[in-house]
Scaffold this active site. Sequence first.
Site, PDB file in Angstrom:
ATOM      1  N   ASN A   1       0.859  -1.185   0.000  1.00 15.08           N
ATOM      2  CA  ASN A   1       0.000   0.000   0.000  1.00 15.08           C
ATOM      3  C   ASN A   1       0.897   1.237   0.000  1.00 15.08           C
ATOM      4  O   ASN A   1       1.512   1.559   1.009  1.00 15.08           O
ATOM      5  CB  ASN A   1      -0.887  -0.032   1.257  1.00 15.08           C
ATOM      6  CG  ASN A   1      -1.708   1.232   1.429  1.00 15.08           C
ATOM      7  OD1 ASN A   1      -1.839   2.026   0.503  1.00 15.08           O
ATOM      8  ND2 ASN A   1      -2.268   1.407   2.621  1.00 15.08           N
TER       9      ASN A   1
ATOM     10  N   LYS B   1       0.076   4.275  -0.201  1.00 15.22           N
ATOM     11  CA  LYS B   1      -0.554   5.468   0.416  1.00 15.22           C
ATOM     12  C   LYS B   1      -0.321   6.700  -0.461  1.00 15.22           C
ATOM     13  O   LYS B   1      -0.212   6.565  -1.684  1.00 15.22           O
ATOM     14  CB  LYS B   1      -0.032   5.663   1.836  1.00 15.22           C
ATOM     15  CG  LYS B   1      -0.102   4.392   2.672  1.00 15.22           C
ATOM     16  CD  LYS B   1       0.104   4.634   4.130  1.00 15.22           C
ATOM     17  CE  LYS B   1       0.163   3.304   4.841  1.00 15.22           C
ATOM     18  NZ  LYS B   1       0.144   3.441   6.282  1.00 15.22           N
TER      19      LYS B   1
ATOM     20  N   HIS C   1      -9.380   0.944   5.078  1.00 15.86           N
ATOM     21  CA  HIS C   1      -8.104   1.162   5.762  1.00 15.86           C
ATOM     22  C   HIS C   1      -8.340   2.109   6.941  1.00 15.86           C
ATOM     23  O   HIS C   1      -9.144   3.042   6.850  1.00 15.86           O
ATOM     24  CB  HIS C   1      -7.076   1.753   4.789  1.00 15.86           C
ATOM     25  CG  HIS C   1      -5.694   1.741   5.337  1.00 15.86           C
ATOM     26  ND1 HIS C   1      -5.255   2.655   6.255  1.00 15.86           N
ATOM     27  CD2 HIS C   1      -4.655   0.897   5.117  1.00 15.86           C
ATOM     28  CE1 HIS C   1      -3.998   2.386   6.580  1.00 15.86           C
ATOM     29  NE2 HIS C   1      -3.618   1.307   5.899  1.00 15.86           N
TER      30      HIS C   1
ATOM     31  N   GLU D   1      -6.769   4.517   8.043  1.00 18.53           N
ATOM     32  CA  GLU D   1      -6.554   5.949   7.756  1.00 18.53           C
ATOM     33  C   GLU D   1      -7.798   6.545   7.091  1.00 18.53           C
ATOM     34  O   GLU D   1      -8.117   7.714   7.311  1.00 18.53           O
ATOM     35  CB  GLU D   1      -5.295   6.121   6.882  1.00 18.53           C
ATOM     36  CG  GLU D   1      -4.034   5.863   7.695  1.00 18.53           C
ATOM     37  CD  GLU D   1      -2.838   5.370   6.903  1.00 18.53           C
ATOM     38  OE1 GLU D   1      -2.818   5.489   5.665  1.00 18.53           O
ATOM     39  OE2 GLU D   1      -1.904   4.843   7.546  1.00 18.53           O
TER      40      GLU D   1
ATOM     41  N   GLU E   1      -5.304  -5.321  10.504  1.00 20.97           N
ATOM     42  CA  GLU E   1      -4.283  -4.310  10.737  1.00 20.97           C
ATOM     43  C   GLU E   1      -4.556  -3.621  12.070  1.00 20.97           C
ATOM     44  O   GLU E   1      -5.368  -2.674  12.124  1.00 20.97           O
ATOM     45  CB  GLU E   1      -4.304  -3.261   9.623  1.00 20.97           C
ATOM     46  CG  GLU E   1      -4.065  -3.826   8.248  1.00 20.97           C
ATOM     47  CD  GLU E   1      -3.475  -2.771   7.320  1.00 20.97           C
ATOM     48  OE1 GLU E   1      -2.361  -3.001   6.843  1.00 20.97           O
ATOM     49  OE2 GLU E   1      -4.113  -1.733   7.113  1.00 20.97           O
TER      50      GLU E   1
ATOM     51  N   GLY F   1       2.465   1.945  10.805  1.00 18.80           N
ATOM     52  CA  GLY F   1       3.406   3.062  10.673  1.00 18.80           C
ATOM     53  C   GLY F   1       4.098   3.446  11.971  1.00 18.80           C
ATOM     54  O   GLY F   1       4.743   4.485  12.059  1.00 18.80           O
TER      55      GLY F   1
ATOM     56  N   SER G   1       3.507  -2.406  10.378  1.00 18.80           N
ATOM     57  CA  SER G   1       4.961  -2.429  10.570  1.00 18.80           C
ATOM     58  C   SER G   1       5.576  -3.787  10.231  1.00 18.80           C
ATOM     59  O   SER G   1       6.528  -4.233  10.889  1.00 18.80           O
ATOM     60  CB  SER G   1       5.322  -2.000  11.996  1.00 18.80           C
ATOM     61  OG  SER G   1       4.880  -0.675  12.220  1.00 18.80           O
TER      62      SER G   1
HETATM   63  C1  PEP Z   1      -0.722  -0.044   6.111  1.00 15.51           C
HETATM   64  O1  PEP Z   1      -0.903   1.157   6.053  1.00 15.51           O
HETATM   65  O2  PEP Z   1      -1.543  -0.793   5.575  1.00 15.51           O
HETATM   66  C2  PEP Z   1       0.443  -0.536   6.824  1.00 15.51           C
HETATM   67  C3  PEP Z   1       0.458  -1.764   7.226  1.00 15.51           C
HETATM   68  O3  PEP Z   1       1.464   0.370   7.041  1.00 15.51           O
HETATM   69  P1  PEP Z   1       2.915   0.054   7.661  1.00 15.51           P
HETATM   70  O4  PEP Z   1       3.403  -1.215   7.049  1.00 15.51           O
HETATM   71  O5  PEP Z   1       3.734   1.246   7.271  1.00 15.51           O
HETATM   72  O6  PEP Z   1       2.717  -0.072   9.139  1.00 15.51           O
END
Ligand code: PEP
Length: 272
Positions: free
Chosen positions: A30, A32, A117, A119, A189, A195, A235
């Site tokens: 992703n 973003k 997601h 966000e 997630e 992040g 992460s």
């Molecule tokens: C995500 O935004 O789907 C995600 C898992 O981000 P990150 O790997 O940066 O934590």
Amino acid sequence: MGGCPYANEKLIIYSYKNHIVMRKNIVAGNWKMNKTLQEGLALATELNEALKNKTINCDVIIAPPFIHLASVVNAIDTTTIGVSAQNCADKPEGAYTGEVSAKMVASTGAKYVIIGHSERRTYYHETPEILKEKVLLALANGLTPIFCIGEVLAEREAGRHFEVVKSQIEQSLFNLSKEEFGKLILAYEPVWAIGTGKTATAEQAQEMHAFIRKIITEKYGKDIAENLSILYGGSCNASNAKELFANPDVDGGLIGGASLSVDKFMPIIEAF
Ligand code: PEP
């Protein structure tokens, strides 16, 4: 996608009805709101080159920003790398300035769309009802939704994480028919891990993924639940991917930061 047709599928044999169940291992990136069109094309083509003639044991998907989709689809071998949008509108078409419909996404050649997601839920106030509409429109336009669920830190600390995830699934997905549900990919997630550099432990991921599969078994039956790919996101990187993906109910990852360079993304793909 990629190499031997069965190399990317988990073979699980369970006793009732003696069915062989196959679900895909998937690593999805992703991006973003990162990369200009030129940078995005460079990253996609570099990944395409890196995967060429390689036997990989998972499907690979990338989710660039909307405006890159058509160009990325044209620049890569989409039988090796699937292309996903990061979002789509909750309306089919019309006077919704700035929105991008599922039909438009599909017209670029993208085959997937990330929906729900954290966000989008947090910053753009996407409610379970809005997400439900997006899923229906994605499916109606032949896209595979990658539907995200996950609790925030306060909910985990209060011991409410199972209840929260169950409710997210129930509210946006349990209206679907068995056939429709069978087309989804889920991504667990935990919001506190996105992040932040804080990854869920392999045990925490496995525990939640097994729980998700259990509630889906109860609603849609074992066939659907066992064939569903459930990705972990938060992460995930080269050093923890192997341990996370080794769990029986973790079928891959949704990767944010570490999908922005081939150097960081490839080792996660190779963790399978
Ligand atoms: C995500 O935004 O789907 C995600 C898992 O981000 P990150 O790997 O940066 O934590």
